[in-house]
Structures are given as structure tokens and as C-alpha cells.
Design a protein around this motif. Structure first.
Motif, PDB file in Angstrom:
ATOM      1  N   UNK A 198     -52.668  35.268 128.658  1.00  0.00           N
ATOM      2  CA  UNK A 198     -52.585  36.634 128.161  1.00  0.00           C
ATOM      3  C   UNK A 198     -53.903  37.335 128.471  1.00  0.00           C
ATOM      4  N   UNK A 199     -53.888  38.613 128.884  1.00  0.00           N
ATOM      5  CA  UNK A 199     -55.164  39.287 129.171  1.00  0.00           C
ATOM      6  C   UNK A 199     -56.063  39.333 127.942  1.00  0.00           C
ATOM      7  N   UNK A 200     -57.355  39.143 128.176  1.00  0.00           N
ATOM      8  CA  UNK A 200     -58.331  39.216 127.093  1.00  0.00           C
ATOM      9  C   UNK A 200     -58.562  40.677 126.714  1.00  0.00           C
ATOM     10  N   UNK A 201     -59.257  40.885 125.598  1.00  0.00           N
ATOM     11  CA  UNK A 201     -59.569  42.260 125.206  1.00  0.00           C
ATOM     12  C   UNK A 201     -60.500  42.926 126.221  1.00  0.00           C
ATOM     13  N   UNK A 202     -61.358  42.145 126.847  1.00  0.00           N
ATOM     14  CA  UNK A 202     -62.210  42.707 127.897  1.00  0.00           C
ATOM     15  C   UNK A 202     -61.366  43.173 129.077  1.00  0.00           C
ATOM     16  N   UNK A 203     -60.379  42.391 129.444  1.00  0.00           N
ATOM     17  CA  UNK A 203     -59.486  42.806 130.532  1.00  0.00           C
ATOM     18  C   UNK A 203     -58.663  44.032 130.129  1.00  0.00           C
ATOM     19  N   UNK A 204     -58.192  44.063 128.901  1.00  0.00           N
ATOM     20  CA  UNK A 204     -57.409  45.210 128.433  1.00  0.00           C
ATOM     21  C   UNK A 204     -58.234  46.496 128.468  1.00  0.00           C
ATOM     22  N   UNK A 205     -59.536  46.381 128.239  1.00  0.00           N
ATOM     23  CA  UNK A 205     -60.424  47.544 128.258  1.00  0.00           C
ATOM     24  C   UNK A 205     -60.397  48.233 129.622  1.00  0.00           C
ATOM     25  N   UNK A 206     -60.165  47.462 130.688  1.00  0.00           N
ATOM     26  CA  UNK A 206     -60.198  48.009 132.047  1.00  0.00           C
ATOM     27  C   UNK A 206     -58.812  48.378 132.585  1.00  0.00           C
ATOM     28  N   UNK A 207     -57.799  48.258 131.751  1.00  0.00           N
ATOM     29  CA  UNK A 207     -56.434  48.623 132.162  1.00  0.00           C
ATOM     30  C   UNK A 207     -56.117  50.019 131.639  1.00  0.00           C
ATOM     31  N   UNK A 208     -55.548  50.863 132.473  1.00  0.00           N
ATOM     32  CA  UNK A 208     -55.236  52.222 132.064  1.00  0.00           C
ATOM     33  C   UNK A 208     -54.108  52.270 131.032  1.00  0.00           C
ATOM     34  N   UNK A 209     -54.129  53.319 130.224  1.00  0.00           N
ATOM     35  CA  UNK A 209     -53.110  53.461 129.186  1.00  0.00           C
ATOM     36  C   UNK A 209     -51.708  53.570 129.780  1.00  0.00           C
ATOM     37  N   UNK A 210     -51.580  54.271 130.895  1.00  0.00           N
ATOM     38  CA  UNK A 210     -50.260  54.401 131.515  1.00  0.00           C
ATOM     39  C   UNK A 210     -49.744  53.049 132.005  1.00  0.00           C
ATOM     40  N   UNK A 211     -50.661  52.217 132.502  1.00  0.00           N
ATOM     41  CA  UNK A 211     -50.255  50.883 132.929  1.00  0.00           C
ATOM     42  C   UNK A 211     -49.786  50.046 131.738  1.00  0.00           C
ATOM     43  N   UNK A 212     -50.441  50.236 130.613  1.00  0.00           N
ATOM     44  CA  UNK A 212     -50.011  49.528 129.402  1.00  0.00           C
ATOM     45  C   UNK A 212     -48.650  50.040 128.940  1.00  0.00           C
ATOM     46  N   UNK A 213     -48.453  51.330 129.031  1.00  0.00           N
ATOM     47  CA  UNK A 213     -47.155  51.900 128.642  1.00  0.00           C
ATOM     48  C   UNK A 213     -46.028  51.350 129.523  1.00  0.00           C
ATOM     49  N   UNK A 214     -46.351  51.056 130.773  1.00  0.00           N
ATOM     50  CA  UNK A 214     -45.357  50.481 131.679  1.00  0.00           C
ATOM     51  C   UNK A 214     -44.925  49.080 131.251  1.00  0.00           C
ATOM     52  N   UNK A 215     -45.681  48.490 130.346  1.00  0.00           N
ATOM     53  CA  UNK A 215     -45.307  47.187 129.780  1.00  0.00           C
ATOM     54  C   UNK A 215     -44.518  47.357 128.480  1.00  0.00           C
ATOM     55  N   UNK A 216     -43.904  48.528 128.330  1.00  0.00           N
ATOM     56  CA  UNK A 216     -43.038  48.862 127.190  1.00  0.00           C
ATOM     57  C   UNK A 216     -43.788  48.945 125.866  1.00  0.00           C
ATOM     58  N   UNK A 217     -45.105  49.259 125.941  1.00  0.00           N
ATOM     59  CA  UNK A 217     -45.884  49.359 124.719  1.00  0.00           C
ATOM     60  C   UNK A 217     -45.709  50.708 124.017  1.00  0.00           C
ATOM     61  N   UNK A 218     -45.297  51.727 124.750  1.00  0.00           N
ATOM     62  CA  UNK A 218     -45.119  53.026 124.130  1.00  0.00           C
ATOM     63  C   UNK A 218     -46.392  53.534 123.482  1.00  0.00           C
ATOM     64  N   UNK A 219     -46.258  54.131 122.275  1.00  0.00           N
ATOM     65  CA  UNK A 219     -47.419  54.701 121.576  1.00  0.00           C
ATOM     66  C   UNK A 219     -48.460  53.631 121.226  1.00  0.00           C
ATOM     67  N   UNK A 220     -48.061  52.363 121.209  1.00  0.00           N
ATOM     68  CA  UNK A 220     -48.984  51.286 120.862  1.00  0.00           C
ATOM     69  C   UNK A 220     -50.088  51.137 121.906  1.00  0.00           C
ATOM     70  N   UNK A 221     -49.819  51.605 123.129  1.00  0.00           N
ATOM     71  CA  UNK A 221     -50.808  51.483 124.208  1.00  0.00           C
ATOM     72  C   UNK A 221     -52.100  52.207 123.863  1.00  0.00           C
TER      73      UNK A 221
END
Length: 285
Positions: free
Chosen positions: A158-181
Motif C-alpha cells: 500500500x502506498x505510504x503517506x509520503x508517497x500519497x503526499x506526491x499523488x495528485x488529488x484527481x489521481x486519488x479520486x480516480x481510485x474511487x475515493x471521491x471527497x475522501x481524496x
């Protein structure tokens, strides 16, 4: 890469019936376990792929991927816990005077609290708002597949929090996170600015630790209690969601109580292992 699994080994410190085994792995504590057949689950814990299998003798067997046998054996003793500890936990709960709790314990006699990686637990419960277990698992699987670090076994971490910091919000939304991104991005930024923030919570008291976690974006009382219970082994935490509110109203007469009041009652009534009692009540419901 072909995934090579070790032979099966026995884990002697937990002898659950099947309903307790399944509820522990797949009842909403953790979101990394996936059923591969009726009695076997596969998951990645601390970057180690593991399979856990239940057999009708109430015996748990495990297999490790990538030759990580010693590492897996070391992890499981902490992750699944010991018979001795859980005997003390069960004996301390007020089931002798609480008939509903006694009924729940009798149904799930060997239910346990998993001791999970803290960062993963926080991420999982930030994804949990208004979602069911299968949907949370889907989000985390997409994050793992798209952004996780490849492991020698052929799995991905699973990506670490450091890795998540460098991922764009839209890319996170593409993982079905919605507003949680948005909250995950903000929390990643908070953690990036504060070295070892999640580790600093370990030594804090329950009350202090909860306050520290609630500082993070998207972390309210319920998410904080879940993270403290499942990620920090603070067994006095008593997470309150809509299911628990229904339970406490139906069986304990707490009609029209605010979630914070219900949580306080739970910690007072069930004591030092209130979080374990909560899992029995939740599983029953």
C-alpha cells in the motif's frame, strides 16, 4: 512475476471457530484481507504477503510469499495476539453481569483485535466514510495497484503517506475515493510537515492520542477511535458508528444519546477492554 508460496505452518496461539476467524479478518477491522476460497484469506501485512487458512479442527495455518518465513512468523505473534493475553481480556469484560455481552461473546468465542500498521489503519478509516467494507477494500486495492511499491513476491505494498503526499488529488479520486481524496491529501501534507507524527502518538495516553489524531483533516471521533483501537492497540477505545448507536439504544437503553456520550458510556461500562466488547457487539449486530 510468479508468486511463490511457502508450505503451510501452524499458528498455535489462536484456535478460533470459523465464524470468529472470518469476523476477525473480514468484519471491518482491516481492509487488506481478501478471500481466495471458503476458508482462506490472503493479505499484505507490513509489506509481507501472507495467507491464513482455517481448518475444521479450529487450527490456523499460514503461508508466506517470497520466502519470508521467519519474518512472517515474527509478525503473526504480534498481529494476531496470544491465547494468554486474550484469556485475560475476556475474563475482565463484564459478561457476568451483562447478558447481551455474554450472548455476543458466546457467538464469537475467539474474536480478536488485529494489531495493524498505524499508517495503513489511518488510511483505511479515512476511506471508510459512508462506505461499506467491500467498497473500502476496492479503494485500497486501486491505490495499491496504481501507486504501491512492487514487492519481490510480485505483490504491491500500500502506498505510504509520503508517497500519497506526491499523488495528485484527481489521481486519488480516480481510485474511487471521491471527497475522501481531499482529506487524504491534506492529512498527507500534515504528516509531511511533522516528522514521525504517527509514531509520537504511541506513548500518549488514550485521551491525548485521540486529540492528536483528531488534529488530522478528516479524522473525527469515530475514525480516531478506530485507528487507536486497531492501529495502536489502545483497547479502551470504543468506536461509535450508526450500528453501535442502534445496539446501545436497543440493549442498553441509550435512546437519543449523542455518539460522544455513547462512547463515554462504553468505556465506563466495559472497562479497560471496551474496544474488544465493541467488536463483539458489532459482530453480533
Amino acid at each position: 512475476m510468479t508468486k511463490h508460496w511457502s508450505p503451510w505452518y501452524t499458528y498455535d496461539d489462536w484456535q478460533p471457530d470459523f465464524i470468529s476467524f472470518k469476523e476477525t479478518l473480514d468484519g471491518g477491522q482491516a481492509f487488506c484481507w481478501h478471500a481466495i476460497d471458503e476458508h482462506t484469506f490472503e493479505g499484505v501485512v507490513l509489506k509481507i504477503p501472507i495467507r491464513l487458512h482455517w481448518n475444521p479442527d479450529n487450527q490456523i495455518q499460514w503461508s508466506a510469499a517470497g520466502g519470508l518465513i521467519t519474518e512472517t512468523s515474527d509478525i503473526l505473534s504480534d498481529y494476531l495476539g496470544s491465547n494468554h493475553s486474550y484469556k485475560d481480556y475476556y475474563d475482565t469484560l463484564p459478561w457476568r453481569s451483562d447478558t447481551h455481552l455474554k450472548r455476543c461473546i458466546e457467538q464469537f468465542r475467539e474474536l480478536r483485535i488485529l494489531r495493524q500498521p498505524r499508517g495503513e489503519t489511518l488510511l483505511g478509516f479515512l476511506c471508510s466514510a459512508t462506505k461499506q467494507i467491500v467498497q473500502i477494500k476496492e479503494m485500497l486495492t486501486l491505490l495499491r495497484d496504481r501507486f504501491g511499491t512492487p514487492l519481490p513476491s510480485g505483490h504491491k505494498a500500500l502506498p505510504t503517506w509520503e508517497q500519497l503526499y506526491h499523488i495528485g488529488e484527481l489521481e486519488l479520486r480516480d481510485c474511487k475515493l471521491g471527497f475522501r481524496a481531499a482529506n487524504i491529501k491534506k492529512t498527507a501534507a500534515c504528516l509531511a510537515e511533522r516528522d514521525n507524527y504517527l509514531e509520537s502518538v504511541i506513548s500518549s495516553s488514550y485521551t491525548e492520542a485521540k486529540s492528536q489524531l483528531c488534529f488530522l483533516p478528516g479524522v473525527g471521533e469515530k475514525v480516531a477511535d478506530c485507528v487507536l483501537l486497531f492501529g495502536y492497540n489502545k483497547l479502551e477505545a470504543f468506536p461509535v458508528d450508526t450500528w453501535v448507536i442502534k445496539v446501545m439504544k436497543r440493549h442498553y437503553g441509550l435512546d437519543n444519546w449523542h455518539p460522544k456520550q455513547v462512547a463515554q458510556f462504553g468505556r465506563s461500562h466495559f472497562g479497560a477492554y471496551a474496544g474488544l466488547a465493541q467488536q463483539f457487539l458489532f459482530a453480533w449486530e
